[in-house]
Design a protein around this motif. Structure first.
Motif, PDB file in Angstrom:
ATOM      1  N   SER A 181       0.824  -1.204   0.000  1.00  0.00           N
ATOM      2  CA  SER A 181       0.000   0.000   0.000  1.00  0.00           C
ATOM      3  C   SER A 181       0.864   1.263   0.000  1.00  0.00           C
ATOM      4  O   SER A 181       0.606   2.208  -0.765  1.00  0.00           O
ATOM      5  N   ARG A 182       1.902   1.278   0.822  1.00  0.00           N
ATOM      6  CA  ARG A 182       2.762   2.468   0.899  1.00  0.00           C
ATOM      7  C   ARG A 182       3.517   2.700  -0.405  1.00  0.00           C
ATOM      8  O   ARG A 182       3.652   3.842  -0.854  1.00  0.00           O
ATOM      9  N   ALA A 183       4.013   1.627  -0.998  1.00  0.00           N
ATOM     10  CA  ALA A 183       4.740   1.773  -2.259  1.00  0.00           C
ATOM     11  C   ALA A 183       3.822   2.288  -3.360  1.00  0.00           C
ATOM     12  O   ALA A 183       4.177   3.197  -4.127  1.00  0.00           O
ATOM     13  N   LEU A 184       2.613   1.733  -3.463  1.00  0.00           N
ATOM     14  CA  LEU A 184       1.670   2.158  -4.503  1.00  0.00           C
ATOM     15  C   LEU A 184       1.199   3.597  -4.275  1.00  0.00           C
ATOM     16  O   LEU A 184       0.964   4.339  -5.229  1.00  0.00           O
ATOM     17  N   THR A 185       1.067   3.996  -3.008  1.00  0.00           N
ATOM     18  CA  THR A 185       0.675   5.373  -2.714  1.00  0.00           C
ATOM     19  C   THR A 185       1.713   6.358  -3.229  1.00  0.00           C
ATOM     20  O   THR A 185       1.382   7.349  -3.897  1.00  0.00           O
ATOM     21  N   GLN A 186       2.987   6.093  -2.936  1.00  0.00           N
ATOM     22  CA  GLN A 186       4.044   6.980  -3.417  1.00  0.00           C
ATOM     23  C   GLN A 186       4.176   6.926  -4.937  1.00  0.00           C
ATOM     24  O   GLN A 186       4.450   7.943  -5.586  1.00  0.00           O
ATOM     25  N   PHE A 187       3.957   5.747  -5.497  1.00  0.00           N
ATOM     26  CA  PHE A 187       4.010   5.596  -6.947  1.00  0.00           C
ATOM     27  C   PHE A 187       2.903   6.424  -7.601  1.00  0.00           C
ATOM     28  O   PHE A 187       3.133   7.124  -8.604  1.00  0.00           O
ATOM     29  N   ALA A 188       1.683   6.363  -7.034  1.00  0.00           N
ATOM     30  CA  ALA A 188       0.563   7.146  -7.570  1.00  0.00           C
ATOM     31  C   ALA A 188       0.845   8.634  -7.472  1.00  0.00           C
ATOM     32  O   ALA A 188       0.547   9.412  -8.389  1.00  0.00           O
ATOM     33  N   ARG A 189       1.436   9.059  -6.354  1.00  0.00           N
ATOM     34  CA  ARG A 189       1.787  10.475  -6.177  1.00  0.00           C
ATOM     35  C   ARG A 189       2.779  10.913  -7.259  1.00  0.00           C
ATOM     36  O   ARG A 189       2.646  11.991  -7.849  1.00  0.00           O
ATOM     37  N   CYS A 190       3.769  10.083  -7.507  1.00  0.00           N
ATOM     38  CA  CYS A 190       4.782  10.402  -8.517  1.00  0.00           C
ATOM     39  C   CYS A 190       4.160  10.483  -9.911  1.00  0.00           C
ATOM     40  O   CYS A 190       4.465  11.380 -10.691  1.00  0.00           O
ATOM     41  N   LEU A 191       3.267   9.529 -10.229  1.00  0.00           N
ATOM     42  CA  LEU A 191       2.590   9.548 -11.524  1.00  0.00           C
ATOM     43  C   LEU A 191       1.755  10.808 -11.687  1.00  0.00           C
ATOM     44  O   LEU A 191       1.718  11.414 -12.767  1.00  0.00           O
ATOM     45  N   ARG A 192       1.077  11.215 -10.622  1.00  0.00           N
ATOM     46  CA  ARG A 192       0.263  12.429 -10.682  1.00  0.00           C
ATOM     47  C   ARG A 192       1.132  13.654 -10.969  1.00  0.00           C
ATOM     48  O   ARG A 192       0.782  14.496 -11.807  1.00  0.00           O
ATOM     49  N   VAL A 193       2.259  13.754 -10.286  1.00  0.00           N
ATOM     50  CA  VAL A 193       3.146  14.906 -10.478  1.00  0.00           C
ATOM     51  C   VAL A 193       3.655  14.976 -11.918  1.00  0.00           C
ATOM     52  O   VAL A 193       3.827  16.055 -12.480  1.00  0.00           O
ATOM     53  N   SER A 194       3.853  13.813 -12.540  1.00  0.00           N
ATOM     54  CA  SER A 194       4.339  13.791 -13.926  1.00  0.00           C
ATOM     55  C   SER A 194       3.205  13.883 -14.946  1.00  0.00           C
ATOM     56  O   SER A 194       3.457  13.894 -16.153  1.00  0.00           O
ATOM     57  N   GLY A 195       1.944  13.932 -14.467  1.00  0.00           N
ATOM     58  CA  GLY A 195       0.813  14.115 -15.369  1.00  0.00           C
ATOM     59  C   GLY A 195       0.191  12.846 -15.892  1.00  0.00           C
ATOM     60  O   GLY A 195      -0.694  12.898 -16.759  1.00  0.00           O
ATOM     61  N   GLU A 196       0.590  11.686 -15.376  1.00  0.00           N
ATOM     62  CA  GLU A 196       0.046  10.401 -15.836  1.00  0.00           C
ATOM     63  C   GLU A 196      -1.145  10.031 -14.948  1.00  0.00           C
ATOM     64  O   GLU A 196      -1.045   9.215 -14.038  1.00  0.00           O
ATOM     65  N   ILE A 197      -2.300  10.622 -15.255  1.00  0.00           N
ATOM     66  CA  ILE A 197      -3.430  10.578 -14.335  1.00  0.00           C
ATOM     67  C   ILE A 197      -4.114   9.208 -14.306  1.00  0.00           C
ATOM     68  O   ILE A 197      -4.437   8.697 -13.218  1.00  0.00           O
ATOM     69  N   THR A 198      -4.343   8.581 -15.463  1.00  0.00           N
ATOM     70  CA  THR A 198      -5.057   7.298 -15.470  1.00  0.00           C
ATOM     71  C   THR A 198      -4.322   6.219 -14.671  1.00  0.00           C
ATOM     72  O   THR A 198      -4.921   5.583 -13.793  1.00  0.00           O
ATOM     73  N   ALA A 223      -3.289   3.111  -9.439  1.00  0.00           N
ATOM     74  CA  ALA A 223      -2.360   2.795  -8.344  1.00  0.00           C
ATOM     75  C   ALA A 223      -2.918   3.264  -7.006  1.00  0.00           C
ATOM     76  O   ALA A 223      -2.842   2.543  -5.998  1.00  0.00           O
ATOM     77  N   ALA A 224      -3.490   4.474  -6.969  1.00  0.00           N
ATOM     78  CA  ALA A 224      -4.028   5.005  -5.720  1.00  0.00           C
ATOM     79  C   ALA A 224      -5.232   4.193  -5.243  1.00  0.00           C
ATOM     80  O   ALA A 224      -5.381   3.929  -4.042  1.00  0.00           O
ATOM     81  N   ALA A 225      -6.092   3.778  -6.179  1.00  0.00           N
ATOM     82  CA  ALA A 225      -7.266   2.984  -5.810  1.00  0.00           C
ATOM     83  C   ALA A 225      -6.853   1.628  -5.249  1.00  0.00           C
ATOM     84  O   ALA A 225      -7.440   1.135  -4.277  1.00  0.00           O
ATOM     85  N   THR A 226      -5.833   1.025  -5.848  1.00  0.00           N
ATOM     86  CA  THR A 226      -5.342  -0.264  -5.345  1.00  0.00           C
ATOM     87  C   THR A 226      -4.739  -0.113  -3.951  1.00  0.00           C
ATOM     88  O   THR A 226      -4.968  -0.937  -3.061  1.00  0.00           O
ATOM     89  N   ALA A 227      -3.969   0.964  -3.753  1.00  0.00           N
ATOM     90  CA  ALA A 227      -3.379   1.226  -2.431  1.00  0.00           C
ATOM     91  C   ALA A 227      -4.469   1.415  -1.387  1.00  0.00           C
ATOM     92  O   ALA A 227      -4.368   0.898  -0.260  1.00  0.00           O
TER      93      ALA A 227
END
Length: 411
Positions: free
Chosen positions: A147-164, A169-173
């Motif tokens: 959960s923690r890894a996917l949360t940070q991964f989702a945050r990173c994707l959001r910052v880079s603009g990869e929303i889908t 990733a955030a929903a799975t976390a």
């Protein structure tokens, strides 16, 4: 025979473990430039240099010859207790040779390195570490780590603009945190990201529902998690056009959160408040100016490239709204000469500003084409909220430019 680059790595390790600067170790008998070249492996050490360095470090020259590698556990302890670029570099080097070592130690190293890169705005390096972290978390199999890894991964994707993929990733976390009854901290961390990515994807009902859950979860706290939760809920209100409600949430966080607990979060709240004032209709330029000045006053105590660039970007947008296009262009040019460490939305808004300035400067067709391309790019990235904002700004800027033309013609 002491060979490079192993000597340089060993020298830097010994110096860093003792918490000594290059200037202290170099002393009066060696220049810091020469010491730096020794550590980088660019110069071969002489016997005189080895003797001098051994004396400065309080060791025998034979210790430079030892080939034993520092364990990942040792470097982790050092990196945790003494944050610096040097210890992070040592940790990265130790991680590269850590295959076959304890997976939990490797997970901790990847986590720390990802956080370090995030604080410095190095999105590409952070993404590389988080890719490995997600894979390793799956191999370990613990719900908390996944959960923690996917949360940070989702945050990173959001910052880079990869929303889908960020939403996925955030929903799975979030599901992992809920289904496995993880701590309030873990659940709230997933919701912080989930609310943001759902809003940017245009999934407003889901975002509102999760924002309500988040604020209820942190009720009664006054820590960093509480401040971030109010900030996230406020950002959602901004997207919905409820600026007064958003300002109330931001101000509540600023009033109730002690900046000494996390100055970076306090500064980012000030940046968010300034952003809000610039997005009002019409913008509240005086309020934005006050927020920017408050953040700049505290910046020397929590200076990072990303924060400095965020404030410069705000200054450029403020200059544009105040009718100072030359100043806005100068600030954009200054940012253009740096290695940008800004989130996707902020980078896009800077490009939008550049095209607005082109339109007002007489390059109407080129500026409109640039805005159209940015809006389509945001739509392709499922960033519906940003795409709508760009189309609105394009229309407003075109109307302003044509109004000026008509005024000149009438005169």
């Amino acid at each position: 025979m002491l060979e490079q680059p192993s000597f340089g790595r060993r020298l830097r390790q010994l110096r860093t473990e003792r918490g000594l600067s290059q200037a202290v170790v170099a002393g009066d008998g060696m220049s810091t430039g020469y010491l730096s070249r020794l550590e980088s492996g660019a110069r071969q050490p002489t016997e005189r240099a080895v003797a001098h360095l051994a004396g400065q470090l309080g060791i025998s020259a034979a210790e430079f010859e030892e080939s034993r590698a520092t364990s990942l556990a040792q470097i982790l302890s050092l990196a945790t207790s003494l944050e610096s670029d040097e210890t992070s570099e040592l940790l990265a080097e130790a991680l590269e040779s850590s295959h076959g070592q304890e997976p939990m130690l490797r997970w901790q190293a990847l986590w720390l390195l990802g956080q370090w890169k995030r604080r410095h705005g190095d999105q590409e390096a952070e993404r590389a570490y988080l890719d490995q972290l997600v894979v390793l978390s799956e191999e370990i199999g613990l719900a908390e780590l996944r959960s923690r890894a996917l949360t940070q991964f989702a945050r990173c994707l959001r910052v880079s603009g990869e929303i889908t993929p960020a939403v996925d990733a955030a929903a799975t976390a979030y599901r992992l945190a809920r289904d496995n009854s993880l701590s309030t901290q873990d659940v709230a961390a997933t919701l912080l990201v989930l609310v943001s990515v759902e809003a940017e994807a245009g999934r407003m009902p889901d975002a509102r529902r999760h924002a309500d859950e988040l604020t209820a979860l942190v009720e009664g706290r006054s820590d960093t998690l509480w401040a971030e939760s109010l900030w996230t809920a406020g950002a959602l209100k901004v997207r919905e056009g409820e600026f007064d409600a958003a300002e109330s949430l931001f101000q509540r966080a600023l009033d109730g959160f002690d900046s000494r607990e996390n100055l970076t979060i306090w500064l980012r709240l000030r940046v968010a408040m300034a952003e809000l004032q610039l997005q009002r209709f019409p913008p509240d330029l005086d309020a934005a100016q006050r927020c920017i000045e408050a953040a700049e006053a505290a910046l020397p105590f929590a200076r990072t490239p990303a924060l400095e660039q965020s404030l410069t970007a705000l200054r450029a947008r403020l200059a544009f709204h105040e009718g100072r296009p030359a100043d806005a262009r100068a600030l954009l040019d200054r940012l253009g000469r740096t290695d940008l460490r800004l989130p996707y939305q902020t980078r896009i808004r800077l490009e939008v500003l550049g095209n607005q300035l082109r339109i007002l400067g007489g390059e109407e067709d080129e500026g409109l084409a640039g805005l159209q391309q940015l809006a389509l790019q945001a739509q392709e990235n499922a960033n519906i909220d940003l795409a709508a904002e760009i189309w609105r700004l394009a229309a407003e800027c075109l109307m302003e430019a044509r109004g000026k033309k008509q005024g000149v013609a009438a005169g």
